[in-house]
Structures are given as structure tokens and as C-alpha cells.
Design an enzyme around this catalytic site. Structure first.
Site, PDB file in Angstrom:
ATOM      1  CG  HIS A  46      45.130  -0.736  15.931  1.00 18.74           C
ATOM      2  ND1 HIS A  46      44.894  -1.929  15.279  1.00 18.74           N
ATOM      3  CD2 HIS A  46      45.056   0.230  14.981  1.00 18.74           C
ATOM      4  CE1 HIS A  46      44.672  -1.697  13.988  1.00 18.74           C
ATOM      5  NE2 HIS A  46      44.783  -0.399  13.785  1.00 18.74           N
ATOM      6  NE  ARG A  91      42.003   4.286  14.138  1.00 13.96           N
ATOM      7  CZ  ARG A  91      42.646   3.467  13.315  1.00 13.96           C
ATOM      8  NH1 ARG A  91      43.912   3.152  13.551  1.00 13.96           N
ATOM      9  NH2 ARG A  91      42.037   2.963  12.258  1.00 13.96           N
ATOM     10  CE  LYS A 112      58.581 -12.186  13.338  1.00 12.68           C
ATOM     11  NZ  LYS A 112      58.745 -11.928  14.785  1.00 12.68           N
ATOM     12  CB  ALA A 145      56.882  -1.013   4.773  1.00 13.37           C
TER      13      ALA A 145
END
EC number: 1.3.5.1
Length: 664
Positions: free
Chosen positions: A407, A340, A92, A72
Site C-alpha cells: 500500500h 497496520r 506525466k 504534494a
């Protein structure tokens, strides 16, 4: 301690003297690669000692700054540079180390390469998958833009897997259907074998090299620079030399990823610490829907490493200790390719009811060895390697032990479909001037209460691009950058100094582990009120223990002890909002499954005809977004709620999908 602090102050004074020469002195060595702030733009940097004489502060000015360089962030950054904006990107990590690289399965788009498909069917599946908590205007935008986004990636050089006739190969994925759920399983997931995120990130990084973006690599963003309710940039720590940098910009894009490391077992990188989410919280702005945490059904048992849903898309099946394909009982139509949240709950129930596998009966098996070896070698090469390394399993001969593992974070920074960050005032959404967010850090909300597999990479590229387009619509390159106060960022530097010299009794690693285990034990796949209440108390206590931390490295050069402590502060803010939001939500929806409130509570009972029903007041139903705030000083969490957006961008072109009972 006074001696150490005095020596540190002396060294800081030396760094300040060196920093005054910083704009004209180039660093040497190979680390200058793709670090264009060291190039011709260095002359625009100015040194200020207005915050602290001990901490050199270097001021920069840009049209836009992007925080984060995953999928992104890269798409937003080079989109802005392409449009002519003087753009900085603060990260970072080196860009190709971002967590996007770990995505495996693919990216959804209704290309119709395997059978007839339509982006409106993708829209329907995403709304249904969200358990009707997703904002349908944003879902409309994402799914309509999806085919063009994938074609754009292909034009950038992304090496998609191909069909025999040369088209982009598309595999089956969970929760995907044809003809608004009535036409069977869709094959909509475009992939690069089982390494799609790796290919996407490297493709975007390669594309970014075409543009003159200034990359501040291995700079840790500390906080947003806010003035009068507007965002005017970011303050960051250079991890390499300990200098502080204020990057002033008319537009700031937050793309820092999720906060999966609030949990003990997760597929997230150790750097997924909710930095952007926490910066938003410290700025007094709300976060949205943080209680919705996705547990991926297939993490390797004992290791947590991701085994892509693409395995089941290619024909893999889940089996219990009796060799039964148990998903046929829970989702008779979709079976192993149900959404999911459905699969994770089903696996957990199998284990609870004594049908788990292994000596402890605490996991199930993912079976692939019935598939042709050549299919495994070409479509799932990475999984074959991962299973051997982390589970000692040859997937051509034996099943993989798997267990639901944290996740993805559906919640994040509230935005509209243009990527503009929102606050909620007097019942109305208001745009925060100069502030945007995209990717897993944001909550558009296209995923609602549960994300469909392969919609995350799509989210990255669509809304990264949307942020750039929104800024291009409202600003021009070279527009005047609003000023900041001379001492802007002072609190951030004071906090850094406090942590650097923290001399309490608790190590950062110890407190982090306690937080992660508390979250794992109190806010897991199934949740119950008494356990959540206990978890709220434990996380609040652990938040209070931040004042008792002890750090050991007092230096400023590559002080990873300090960086990990800053990350822990960020994780704690995310954990607080997650568990308090979960305790307050008295229903089950998507990934939030309450055993004491087992049904979804909407404004109507959608299991019956709504004619003749009286609509529940906003305060009495739960089809609404949670907005959470934290008093950083005390750790007190405050919750508000805002409505779900049901209207699409064009009702004539794409009709609203009304809520219904969700089954697969």
C-alpha cells in the site's frame, strides 16, 4: 532495423524543423486546457540541438520546477506561484489522475471535535507507530502543523463530513490514542466519507487554477539536471509529440509518489513507478529506508483494491474462518485498530495456522453488516460500491474477503523537515543545493518503519507547503538561474534512444511481471534471510535482463511502450534497493518483520531499565536509517547508515519520546 532507424531519423529531422518554430506556434484543440506553458510564457522557450540532431530539445527557464502533480506537488507548486515564483509543474498525468485520488480514510489532525485532543498526543502516536525509526523533529513539525493544514483545506472548500453541530467529523483510526497512549482510542481522522483523497486532490487542483503556474501535462521526467553537486532542473519527454524539454530552474521539487508497482499485488496506481526515487539514484544520491514497505491489512482478496481502515474506524471487525474476532488476541487494547503492520502480521498468522477463509483458506473476512445501513451509506459509500464491483459482496449482508496488500512506501528520498534533500558525507548530513522532495517520494522521516493510517494525506499538504516556504526563505523570484552544460541531459536522451530501438528477446511486460512476482514472493509481510538472499539474486539477474528488452513501437508520438519501459527501469532501481536493504537489516522493526531476527535491536534493551546498560555501538544496533546507492551500470547496491533524529524542534514545548516496547 537500419531502414526503420533511418526513417525514424528522417522524421526526427522534420520534428527538429518544426520544433524551431515551437516557441511561437500555439497548439490547437482542447488539450490546451490548463496547459499554460502554451500561453504567454512560450516566448521564453528556446530550441537547442546541442544534445542530439535527431531529438529536438526545447530549453525553458523558471524560478522553480515541481515534478509531480498529486497532493504534494500541487501544494508545492501553487505555494511557490502564490509567493511570486515563476513556477513550472511537470507531470506525466493530468493532475486529477494522480494517485492521491485513491486515498480513502482521511487526514489526521488534533482538532478535538469529538473529544479533547492535543497535537502532542498525535506526535506520540506517530513516533510509536514508526517503531522509533521516525525523525522526531520532522514528526514534531508535521503534527503541530496538522490542525492549521486541515483548516486551510476547509477554507479552500474541501467538503469535510460534519457532525450534527457542523464541526468537521473525525473518526477513529489505527494506532491513535489520547493522553500519550493512556486515555483510550482517539477520534482524530478528518474525512470526506470514504473518498477523502479524491476530495483533497480536486480541492488542491481547484485552488491551483487561481495561480499562474505553467503545467507541462503528460510530460515524463527523465532525469535531474545536476551540475557540480547542485540540482538545476529536470529533463523531460513530451509524451504527446516526442520532443525533449530541459527545464532549468534554481529550485527543483520532486513529488512523484511511491513505487508500489514493484510488487505484484498492491493498491497503487499503475503509474506509481518510483520515477523520482530512480532519478535521485541515477544522480548518485542516496535513497533512504526503502526496505520498509507497508502492507495494508485490507485489500480485496484477488483484486488488491483498497478497503479503507475507516471501515474498522466505523466499527468493522476482522474475523477468521471460525467467526472469531482474532485481533483481540494480538492487540487486546486496540484490537482491530492496532497499527497496520501489527494487523497485517496477525492476519498472515491466522491464515498460516489454518484459520483462513474460503476454499483455499487464504484470506480473512472484514465484517461490516452488523453496522446500521444508514451508517454504511453515509460514512462508507465508496466502500459499499467497491466491494460490490470487485468482490460481488453486499456489505449490508455479508463480509468482504480481504488480504494484506502492498500500500505505501515509508522510504524514499531523504529530506529534513523543511523538504531539503540530504546526502550523508563523512557522517554528517549535507543539503543538496536546489533540490527538494515531498509526499510519498520523500522520506522526512515522519513514518519511520511504519506509517499510521491518515498520516499520508497530512504528509502531502504539510511538506508540500514546507518546500514552498523553504524556497521562499532562501530565494527571491527572478534570482539568476545557474547555467547548465550545453550537452546537459545527453545521457538521458541516449538511454531513451537505446530503449526506443531495443531489439532483444524479452518484452517489457514480461520482465515487469517477473520482477513483481519475485518481490511479492521474497520480500512480503514476513521475511527470512535465505529467501531474501535468493530474492537479491533474482532481482539482480532481472536488472541485468534490462539489456535484453525488446520494444515494438519505434515512434515518438504517444509511445506508451517506450514510457512503460522507462518506468520499468525506474522500478528495477527501487526493487534492488528494497530487497538488498531488507536482507541487510538483521532485525524486526515496523513493517520489516524477519522470522530469523524476530526482535527489534536498539542501542539499549528497552524491555529493561537502561540504567547500568552499556550502549551498543552504532554498528551493532539497527535503530538507524538505511542509505542505499546503486551503480546503474552494474546494478551493484551499496548500503550506508545514518542516525535517527531523536530531538524535537523544541524540547520544552514537545519532549522527545524515548524508545519503549511497542504494544497495542
Amino acid at each position: 532495423m537500419s531502414g526503420v532507424r533511418g526513417l525514424s531519423r528522417l522524421l526526427s529531422a522534420r520534428r527538429l524543423a518544426l520544433a524551431k518554430a515551437w516557441p511561437t506556434v500555439l497548439q490547437t484543440g482542447t488539450r490546451g486546457f490548463h496547459f499554460t506553458v502554451d500561453g504567454n510564457k512560450r516566448a521564453s522557450a528556446k530550441v537547442s540541438d546541442s544534445i542530439s540532431a535527431q531529438y529536438p530539445v526545447v530549453d525553458h527557464e523558471f524560478d522553480a520546477v515541481v515534478v509531480g502533480a498529486g497532493g504534494a506537488g500541487l501544494r508545492a507548486a501553487f505555494g511557490l506561484s502564490e509567493a511570486g515564483f515563476n513556477t513550472a509543474c511537470v507531470t506525466k498525468l493530468f493532475p486529477t489522475r494522480s494517485h492521491t485520488v485513491a486515498a480513502q480514510g482521511g487526514i489526521n489532525a488534533a482538532l478535538g471535535n469529538m473529544e479533547e485532543d492535543n497535537w502532542r498526543w498525535h506526535f506520540y502516536d506517530t513516533v510509536k507507530g514508526s517503531d522509533w525509526l521516525g525523525d522526531q523533529d520532522a514528526i514534531h513539525y508535521m503534527t503541530e502543523q496538522a490542525p492549521a493544514a486541515v483548516v486551510e483545506l476547509e477554507n479552500y472548500g474541501m467538503p469535510f463530513s460534519r457532525t450534527e453541530d457542523g464541526k468537521i467529523y473525525q473518526r477513529a483510526f489505527g494506532g491513535q490514542s489520547l493522553k500519550f497512549g493512556k486515555g483510550g482510542q482517539a477520534h482524530r481522522c478528518c474525512c470526506v466519507a470514504d473518498r477523502t483523497g479524491h476530495s483533497l486532490l480536486h480541492t488542491l487542483y481547484g485552488r491551483s487554477l487561481r495561480y499562474d503556474t505553467s503545467y507541462f501535462v503528460e510530460y515524463f521526467a527523465l532525469d535531474l539536471l545536476m551540475e557540480n553537486g547542485e540540482c538545476r532542473g529536470v529533463i523531460a519527454l513530451c509524451i504527446e509529440d516526442g520532443s525533449i524539454h530541459r527545464i532549468r530552474a534554481k529550485n527543483t521539487v520532486v513529488a512523484t509518489g511511491g513505487y508500489g508497482r514493484t510488487y505484484f499485488s498492491c493498491t497503487s496506481a499503475h503509474t506509481s513507478t518510483g520515477d523520482g526515487t530512480a532519478m535521485i539514484t541515477r544522480a548518485g544520491l542516496p535513497c533512504q529506508d526503502l526496505e520498509f514497505v507497508q502492507f495494508h491489512p485490507t485489500g480485496i482478496y484477488g483484486a488488491g483494491c483498497l478497503i479503507t481502515e475507516g471501515c474498522r474506524g466505523e466499527g468493522g471487525i476482522l474475523i477468521n474462518s471460525q467467526g472469531e474476532r482474532f485481533m483481540e488476541r494480538y492487540a487486546p487494547v486496540a484490537k482491530d485498530l492496532a497499527s497496520r503492520d501489527v494487523v497485517s502480521r496477525s492476519m498472515t498468522l491466522e491464515i498460516r495456522e489454518g484459520r483462513g477463509c474460503g476454499p483455499e483458506k487464504d484470506h480473512v473476512y472484514l465484517q461490516l453488516h452488523h453496522l446500521p445501513p444508514e451508517q454504511l451509506a453515509t460514512r462508507l459509500p465508496g466502500i459499499s460500491e467497491t466491494a460490490m464491483i470487485f468482490a460481488g459482496v453486499d456489505v449490508t449482508k455479508e463480509p468482504i474477503p480481504v488480504l494484506p496488500t502492498v500500500h505505501y512506501n515509508m522510504g524514499g528520498i531523504p529530506t529534513n523537515y523543511k523538504g531539503q534533500v540530504l546526502r550523508h558525507v563523512n557522517g554528517q548530513d549535507q543539503i543538496v543545493p536546489g533540490l527538494y522532495a515531498c509526499g510519498e517520494a520523500a522520506c522526512a522521516s515522519v513514518h519511520g518503519a511504519n506509517r499510521l493510517g491518515a498520516n499520508s494525506l497530512l504528509d502531502l499538504v504539510v511538506f508540500g507547503r514546507a518546500c514552498a516556504l523553504s524556497i521562499e526563505e532562501s530565494c527571491r523570484p527572478g534570482d539568476k538561474v545557474p547555467p547548465i552544460k550545453p550537452n546537459a541531459g545527453e545521457e538521458s536522451v541516449m538511454n531513451l534512444d537505446k530503449l526506443r530501438f531495443a531489439d532483444g528477446s524479452i518484452r517489457t511486460s514480461e520482465l515487469r511481471l517477473s520482477m513483481q512476482k519475485s518481490m511479492q514472493n521474497h520480500a512480503a509481510v514476513f521475511r527470512v534471510g535465505s529467501v531474501l538472499q535468493e530474492g537479491c539474486g533474482k532481482i539482480s539477474k532481472l536488472y541485468g535482463d534490462l539489456k535484453h528488452l525488446k520494444t515494438f513501437d519505434r515512434g515518438m508520438v504517444w509511445n506508451t511502450d517506450l514510457v512503460e519501459t522507462l518506468e520499468l527501469q525506474n522500478l528495477m532501481l527501487c526493487a534492488l534497493q528494497t530487497i538488498y536493504g531488507a536482507e541487510a537489516r538483521k532485525e524486526s522493526r515496523g513493517a520489516h518483520a524477519r522470522e530469523d531476527y524476530k526482535v527489534r535491536i536498539d542501542e539499549y534493551d528497552y524491555s529493561k531499565p537502561i540504567q547500568g546498560q552499556q550502549k551498543k555501538p552504532f554498528e551493532e544496533h539497527w535503530r538507524k536509517h538505511t542509505l542505499s546507492y546503486v551503480d546503474v551500470g552494474t546494478g551493484k547496491v551499496t548500503l550506508e547508515y545514518r542516525p535517527v533524529i531523536d530531538k524535537t524542534l523544541n524540547e520544552a514545548d514537545c519532549a522527545t519520546v524515548p524508545p519503549a516496547i511497542r504494544s497495542y
